[in-house]
Design a protein around this motif. Structure first.
Motif, PDB file in Angstrom:
ATOM      1  N   ALA A 252     -44.847  -9.715   6.034  1.00  0.00           N
ATOM      2  CA  ALA A 252     -46.189  -9.528   5.832  1.00  0.00           C
ATOM      3  C   ALA A 252     -46.364  -8.731   4.666  1.00  0.00           C
ATOM      4  O   ALA A 252     -45.413  -7.778   4.213  1.00  0.00           O
ATOM      5  N   GLN A 253     -47.516  -8.920   4.101  1.00  0.00           N
ATOM      6  CA  GLN A 253     -48.039  -8.160   2.946  1.00  0.00           C
ATOM      7  C   GLN A 253     -47.699  -6.448   3.110  1.00  0.00           C
ATOM      8  O   GLN A 253     -47.303  -5.764   2.115  1.00  0.00           O
ATOM      9  N   SER A 254     -48.177  -6.188   4.004  1.00  0.00           N
ATOM     10  CA  SER A 254     -48.032  -4.625   4.281  1.00  0.00           C
ATOM     11  C   SER A 254     -46.513  -4.385   4.393  1.00  0.00           C
ATOM     12  O   SER A 254     -46.234  -3.008   4.090  1.00  0.00           O
ATOM     13  N   LYS A 255     -45.608  -5.073   4.825  1.00  0.00           N
ATOM     14  CA  LYS A 255     -44.103  -4.782   4.694  1.00  0.00           C
ATOM     15  C   LYS A 255     -43.581  -4.914   3.191  1.00  0.00           C
ATOM     16  O   LYS A 255     -42.671  -4.311   2.968  1.00  0.00           O
ATOM     17  N   LYS A 256     -44.268  -5.728   2.519  1.00  0.00           N
ATOM     18  CA  LYS A 256     -43.449  -5.834   1.191  1.00  0.00           C
ATOM     19  C   LYS A 256     -44.162  -4.679   0.220  1.00  0.00           C
ATOM     20  O   LYS A 256     -43.386  -4.457  -0.751  1.00  0.00           O
ATOM     21  N   GLU A 257     -45.636  -4.439   0.207  1.00  0.00           N
ATOM     22  CA  GLU A 257     -46.342  -3.511  -0.583  1.00  0.00           C
ATOM     23  C   GLU A 257     -46.116  -2.070   0.161  1.00  0.00           C
ATOM     24  O   GLU A 257     -47.276  -1.629   0.659  1.00  0.00           O
ATOM     25  N   ALA A 258     -45.009  -1.467   0.026  1.00  0.00           N
ATOM     26  CA  ALA A 258     -44.746  -0.489   1.033  1.00  0.00           C
ATOM     27  C   ALA A 258     -43.821   0.531   0.105  1.00  0.00           C
ATOM     28  O   ALA A 258     -43.194   0.246  -0.755  1.00  0.00           O
ATOM     29  N   ALA A 259     -43.626   1.758   0.480  1.00  0.00           N
ATOM     30  CA  ALA A 259     -42.844   2.798  -0.169  1.00  0.00           C
ATOM     31  C   ALA A 259     -41.326   2.236  -0.082  1.00  0.00           C
ATOM     32  O   ALA A 259     -40.580   2.360  -0.808  1.00  0.00           O
ATOM     33  N   CYS A 260     -41.083   1.563   0.975  1.00  0.00           N
ATOM     34  CA  CYS A 260     -39.985   0.960   1.363  1.00  0.00           C
ATOM     35  C   CYS A 260     -39.934  -0.444   1.491  1.00  0.00           C
ATOM     36  O   CYS A 260     -40.170  -0.787   2.817  1.00  0.00           O
ATOM     37  N   GLY A 261     -40.066  -1.194   0.692  1.00  0.00           N
ATOM     38  CA  GLY A 261     -40.495  -2.636   0.728  1.00  0.00           C
ATOM     39  C   GLY A 261     -39.436  -3.600   1.384  1.00  0.00           C
ATOM     40  O   GLY A 261     -38.141  -3.224   1.103  1.00  0.00           O
ATOM     41  N   CYS A 262     -39.882  -4.435   2.295  1.00  0.00           N
ATOM     42  CA  CYS A 262     -38.770  -5.525   2.638  1.00  0.00           C
ATOM     43  C   CYS A 262     -38.313  -6.391   1.568  1.00  0.00           C
ATOM     44  O   CYS A 262     -38.959  -6.836   0.655  1.00  0.00           O
ATOM     45  N   ALA A 263     -36.896  -6.881   1.726  1.00  0.00           N
ATOM     46  CA  ALA A 263     -36.637  -7.889   0.687  1.00  0.00           C
ATOM     47  C   ALA A 263     -36.870  -9.565   1.220  1.00  0.00           C
ATOM     48  O   ALA A 263     -36.666  -9.621   2.556  1.00  0.00           O
ATOM     49  N   GLY A 264     -37.362  -9.866   0.326  1.00  0.00           N
ATOM     50  CA  GLY A 264     -37.572 -11.622   0.772  1.00  0.00           C
ATOM     51  C   GLY A 264     -38.710 -12.062   0.255  1.00  0.00           C
ATOM     52  O   GLY A 264     -39.740 -11.524  -0.073  1.00  0.00           O
ATOM     53  N   ILE A 265     -38.559 -13.366  -0.418  1.00  0.00           N
ATOM     54  CA  ILE A 265     -39.580 -13.952  -1.182  1.00  0.00           C
ATOM     55  C   ILE A 265     -39.926 -15.286  -0.335  1.00  0.00           C
ATOM     56  O   ILE A 265     -39.235 -16.085   0.017  1.00  0.00           O
ATOM     57  N   TYR A 266     -41.359 -15.669  -0.190  1.00  0.00           N
ATOM     58  CA  TYR A 266     -41.856 -16.785   0.628  1.00  0.00           C
ATOM     59  C   TYR A 266     -42.043 -17.828  -0.465  1.00  0.00           C
ATOM     60  O   TYR A 266     -43.055 -17.893  -0.921  1.00  0.00           O
TER      61      TYR A 266
END
Ligand code: NCD
Ligand code: ZN
Length: 344
Positions: A252-266
């Motif tokens: 989710a956008q909120s998990k990518k654009e975060a202080a500790c963002g998730c790894a993964g590209i859709y």
């Protein structure tokens, strides 16, 4: 070249997630591909045939009607995976590989394998049954620089694994380095690799120069340009050991654009168009069909697809976002203009 017809492609590595995400990821993947190897890193991880079968059903419920898409399920190996589960997986007819996540290397890998030694009997059974081992090839050692983790995995684990199990089919997933290209090229024919569209189109400058780009953050992390060039060379070489695997991995956008963002590209929304762009840049569109549609099934011992798609030169703009349950998903190259479009 203005137009090119290729056999309908398959994706040999993707993440579809679960629950509400499936109504976005499944129609996208089923439009792009006839088959896809579906990664098992759910929470809880897909560790049994029954879990894989249930997950397969949830995926099938989201496949648009009259679409012949087939998910190829994968088991998640743990320290405790019993040999009987491997035998049951082979018998199931729905499971096409087992995934080795060294514990802690990436998203939802905490249940992964802590030492390859623990999987000895499992690897022997897989070799005997012809079930491929799909490897996330990175070490999870805090002392090893993140940009070196793939090379160190190859040197400290993979070399030995390939020697010890000479008949085990191994796919080194989403390779990102010249070291991996050289290793796979020199390895015996039972060792292959998948390559993502983003590792062909980007290098680490695209993630870090001019501001940090969270939507370009994935694992294994983008490397320097010389590695990108080695991957392009491998993908367009005509060597059947290198084939398509998007590693499309939505967060989710909120998990990518975060202080500790998730790894993964859709990338599932437009995967084949992205590959066409990369192959065109390498002046090698004539090599796309083998990479996207023939070499993967050949390695897995499956038939190639019978129908075709046409890629034409035509501009269109990638959506800024896609629905993702209650949230939004930012696709790879959101808002940018692409120059290839698939007609199906
Ligand atoms: C994947 C994910 O999010 O599941 N992330 C990624 O950056 N590729 C896991 C993986 O394949 O490493
Ligand atoms: Zn992946």
């Amino acid at each position: 070249m203005q137009s090119i017809e290729i056999i309908y492609p398959d994706d040999w590595h993707c993440h579809l997630r679960d629950g509400a995400a499936l109504s976005t990821t499944v129609p996208d993947i089923a439009t792009q591909f006839r088959r896809a190897i579906v990664m098992p890193n759910l929470v809880p991880a897909v560790t049994t045939v029954e879990m894989a079968s249930d997950y397969c059903q949830r995926i099938m419920e989201e496949v648009p009607s009259h679409n012949p898409f087939t998910p190829l399920m994968v088991l998640y190996l743990t320290d405790e995976t019993p040999v009987q589960t491997i035998q049951a997986a082979k018998k199931s007819g729905i499971i096409f590989g087992c995934k080795l996540y060294p514990a802690g290397v990436t998203t939802h890998s905490h249940a992964g394998v802590t030492s390859l030694e623990k999987c000895h009997a499992v690897f022997e059974a897989m070799a005997e049954l012809g079930l491929p081992l799909l490897i996330h090839g990175e070490v999870n050692d805090p002392a090893v620089d993140i940009f070196d983790r793939e090379r160190v995995f190859i040197e400290s684990h993979l070399l030995h694994l390939v020697e010890r199990y000479p008949t085990l089919k191994i796919v080194l997933e989403h390779i990102t380095t010249q070291d991996a290209v050289e290793f796979v090229t020199q390895a015996p024919a039972n060792v292959a690799a998948t390559i993502t569209p983003h590792h062909l189109l980007l290098n680490r400058n695209d993630m870090l120069v001019g501001g940090i780009k969270p939507h370009h953050f994935c694992l294994p992390i983008l490397k320097r340009k010389l590695h990108q060039q080695a991957l392009l060379q491998a993908a367009t070489s005509g060597n059947p050991k290198f084939f398509l695997g998007t590693d499309s991995a939505p967060h989710a956008q909120s998990k990518k654009e975060a202080a500790c963002g998730c790894a993964g590209i859709y990338s599932a929304y437009s995967a084949i168009e992205l590959y066409a762009t990369a192959f065109e840049q390498a002046n090698a569109l004539d090599k796309l069909e083998n990479f996207a549609s023939r070499f993967g099934p050949a390695f897995y011992g499956l038939p190639i697809n019978t129908d075709k798609i046409t890629l034409t030169k035509s501009t269109w703009v990638m959506p800024n976002d896609l629905p993702f349950g209650e949230e939004k998903l930012i696709p790879f190259l959101a808002g940018e203009t692409l120059t290839w479009k698939a007609i199906r």
